[in-house]
Each structure stands twice: as C-alpha cells, then as structure tokens.
Scaffold this active site. Sequence first.
Site, mmCIF file in Angstrom:
data_model
loop_
_atom_site.group_PDB
_atom_site.id
_atom_site.type_symbol
_atom_site.label_atom_id
_atom_site.label_comp_id
_atom_site.label_asym_id
_atom_site.label_seq_id
_atom_site.Cartn_x
_atom_site.Cartn_y
_atom_site.Cartn_z
ATOM 1 N N CYS A 173 23.216 23.332 4.778
ATOM 2 C CA CYS A 173 22.057 22.788 5.501
ATOM 3 C C CYS A 173 22.356 22.465 6.957
ATOM 4 C CB CYS A 173 21.548 21.548 4.789
ATOM 5 S SG CYS A 173 21.292 21.794 3.008
ATOM 6 N N HIS A 183 16.612 18.522 9.023
ATOM 7 C CA HIS A 183 16.698 19.365 7.831
ATOM 8 C C HIS A 183 15.685 18.867 6.813
ATOM 9 C CE1 HIS A 183 17.942 21.139 4.145
ATOM 10 N NE2 HIS A 183 18.605 20.072 3.712
ATOM 11 N N ASN A 191 12.912 22.901 0.205
ATOM 12 C CA ASN A 191 14.203 22.781 0.890
ATOM 13 C C ASN A 191 14.838 24.168 0.951
ATOM 14 O OD1 ASN A 191 16.939 22.438 1.510
ATOM 15 N ND2 ASN A 191 17.132 20.530 0.353
#
Length: 332
Positions: free
Chosen positions: A123, A257, A288
């Site tokens: 990430c 993020h 995500n």
Amino acid sequence: MTPTMTGLPTRNGARILSVGAARGDLDVPNDDLIGPIDSSDEWIRQRTGIISRVRASEGVEAVDLAETAAREALERAGLDGARIDAVIVSTISNTVQTPSMASLLCERIGATPAPAFDISAACAGYAYGVAQADALVRSGMAEHVLVVGVEKLSEVVDPTDRSISFLLGDGAGAVVIGPSDEPGISPSVWGSDGSQWETIRMTNTLGSMRDGAAWPTLRQDGQKVFRWAVWEMAKKAREALDAAGVEPADLAAFIPHQANMRIIDEFAKQLKLPESVVIARDIATTGNTSAASIPLAMHRILEERPELSGGLALQIGFGAGLVYGAQVVVLP
C-alpha cells in the site's frame, strides 16, 4: 590527478503531469460477499465504509489494468511511450516472480528500452514510486517517468476470511512525472518496520505449496492495523507537511491510502484538517486496492473537482511490511 566526472544536469524540480486510472469491470456489492463470512451489509459499512468494490474478470490480468491506466496518463500528458525514460510499477499482483510487470508494461506502451522495475511495498508502493521518480527527474537521469500502482487482489482473497476479504478490490492508477521550474513534489517521508510483518501478511509461502499447502492469501490483524495507521501514520503525515513547509490549511486535498473509511476519518481529525480540504473517500465504491488506491483516489477527485488542479495534496500510503511513504504534491 583523479579525473573529474562532469555528471548530469540537475533540475529545479519535478511534478505530476497527468493521472490515469483503470478499475475492475465488475461491481461487487457487500451482499455478494456476506455469506462466506457470516456477516451483513450493515456490518461491513459500519466497519469500513465500503458499499461495494470493483474487481476484474477472470480473463483480465493486473498488467492489463496497468496498461489502460498508463495509456490514459500518457494521453493526458500529451506524450507517447517513446518519451518515457523509466517505468516504475508498484504491485504485489504480478503473476510471476520474474520478469517484472514493469518490463512487460514498458513493451506494451512502446517505451522500450527504458529501464523498468517493480516495487514490492504494497500500500506504500505508489508513494515509493513517486519518491524515486522525483529523484530521477531532478537528477537529470530521466525527463519523464511513468509510475503505476496496480493490483488484482481478488486473486489473493480467501472469501471466508473475516479479517480482509471484504475490503479488497482491483484497479490501477498511473501518473507521468516530469520536469518543473519549481518543485511539485516535496521531500518524501518513508520507512518500514519489519518487526511487525505478521500484522498484514500472506498465509503461506510459495515454497510451501510444493508440499501441498493452500494458495497463499492475504490476512491482517485489523485492530493492530487500525491503531498503527491512526496513531503512527498520522505522525508521519505531519512530518510530510513539515518537510514540505506547509500547514494543513494550505492543502487543497488529502489523499490517503484507501484502507478503511474509519481510518481516513480519524486521520482527518488527527491532522486537524479544515473543511476546505477535500478528503479522498474512493474506498466507498472501489474498495482497498493497495498500491493503486492513492492514484485512483486522485483520479476520482480531479474528475469530480477539476478546479483542484494546481493545488497541494498530501498523499500517504501505509501497509504490509509495515511500510509507509508520504509526500505533498501539486495536483496535475
């Protein structure tokens, strides 16, 4: 006398010139996932803020998403692949250990023989790529660098895993970074803490599969991730603001993020962001997407609020490793 190397000309700065995006072609609402985890749409929304997520069809590979996003970024920058001097891809979704996805993408967009390499920083990988591209451009080693964050996380999902399965989506975001008369990317704040590697991890090694182990999937300790992200990463976000010499009120946007809506909201509180700052909440309908989440969220913000172009955005990625990276950028 020792010979003197003349070196390469340096530039005053670099900036993001354009952004492109590709999202999975399948919309997957919460109701499609709740059976195997014995949950509900309400539970997922309350815990994560996710209404639905996008995933790619079986025949679509991560590199296909990367190519789509890259081509949009190139078109918006007014460049063709031959003008790209380096290709950096952040991903944990390459289908093979080698060759790199970046080398294949480089060939697909006509950038060969530009150097091309992958980053495995989950990430935080996109922020890592931006940091490296900024250095390449400012040093004179490259004029234009393509940075791509791309994941097909649906391939590493255990649908029965209540810790993470309902979070993950598929997509790619790409930016072209080029020279600028003034800095458009601040010094990066980045780092890692490998002692916490079990917090977000794969369930098995590739080698264990030879002995009959199951296909490796992602798993996380949600409570540890939440505490680490909110308390430790808020500190790193403030460090990035300090490194850029700006205050929260100077920002046009905050693009973290897209891990969890609760984390994003708590971040905003910790940073004391004024209401004038637009906060990226792409996770609600994208999910995500790890390395792809920041450029995807940037793309959406600029599509919805084009007047933000030219403003400052704080972006921060954090995740498996535990790794993190943050910088302030001028929006393309």
